[in-house]
Design an enzyme around this catalytic site. Structure first.
Site, mmCIF file in Angstrom:
data_model
loop_
_atom_site.group_PDB
_atom_site.id
_atom_site.type_symbol
_atom_site.label_atom_id
_atom_site.label_comp_id
_atom_site.label_asym_id
_atom_site.label_seq_id
_atom_site.Cartn_x
_atom_site.Cartn_y
_atom_site.Cartn_z
ATOM 1 N N HIS A 1 0.831 -1.201 0.000
ATOM 2 C CA HIS A 1 0.000 0.000 0.000
ATOM 3 C C HIS A 1 0.864 1.248 0.000
ATOM 4 C CE1 HIS A 1 0.629 -1.230 4.198
ATOM 5 N NE2 HIS A 1 0.558 0.061 4.527
ATOM 6 N N CYS B 1 -6.006 6.539 10.540
ATOM 7 C CA CYS B 1 -5.577 5.150 10.336
ATOM 8 C C CYS B 1 -5.570 4.436 11.679
ATOM 9 C CB CYS B 1 -4.192 5.106 9.697
ATOM 10 S SG CYS B 1 -3.595 3.421 9.425
HETATM 11 MN MN MN Z 1 1.246 0.580 6.527
#
Ligand code: MN
Length: 156
Positions: A110, A124
């Site tokens: 990612h 996150c």
């Molecule tokens: Mn990560």
């Protein structure tokens, strides 16, 4: 027992385009040395402790900025909080905009890319106990570059 805490939100430089910040929290340039990213900062909004097993962080890329290309065993649960851009999600690129969510499973490559004309800010959520991110080896890059859906986007 911890006390109730409020942290005030503000925009750095008080401009419309200013960075999103929460008072009394250190701003870390992200990530650590030896990785490739550009224009990314991180604030840990909530640390994990014995009562809360997860950590909630706010990452922000400046216009044109991007995060490090990485993968790891731990999961990311992401909510785009501001701006728009693109995200590498394993074998493809997703367009993302404010309030979109992303679930990034274990061992998925990612990377987050802000648009040229906007910040990309996102929450996150991770487990407090987690493995360290792995960066791509030369062999990994060679493999990733075979995928024409992502080869023009990845940075390392
Ligand atoms: Mn990560």
């Amino acid at each position: 027992m911890k006390q109730p805490i409020k942290k005030q939100f503000f925009k750095k430089d008080a401009k419309e385009s200013g960075a999103y910040r929460w008072a009394d929290l250190p701003v870390k340039d992200y990530p650590a040395a030896g990785t490739r990213s550009q224009g990314m900062t991180k604030q840990v909004l909530f640390d994990a402790d014995e009562h809360l097993l997860s950590e909630l962080r706010y990452f922000e890329a400046e216009p044109g900025g991007y995060s490090a290309l990485e993968r790891h065993d731990h999961i990311h649960a992401v909510l785009i909080l501001r701006g728009h851009g693109k995200v590498l999600m394993g074998d493809h690129i997703e367009d993302v905009a404010q309030y979109d969510t992303l679930y990034i499973p274990p061992q998925t490559w990612h990377q987050f890319y802000a648009a040229e004309d906007a910040h990309l800010g996102f929450l996150c959520l991770v487990n407090g106990e987690r493995d360290r991110p792995a960066r791509p080896t030369e062999a990994d890059i060679a493999e990733l570059q075979k995928n024409t859906a992502i080869t023009d986007f990845i940075r390392w």
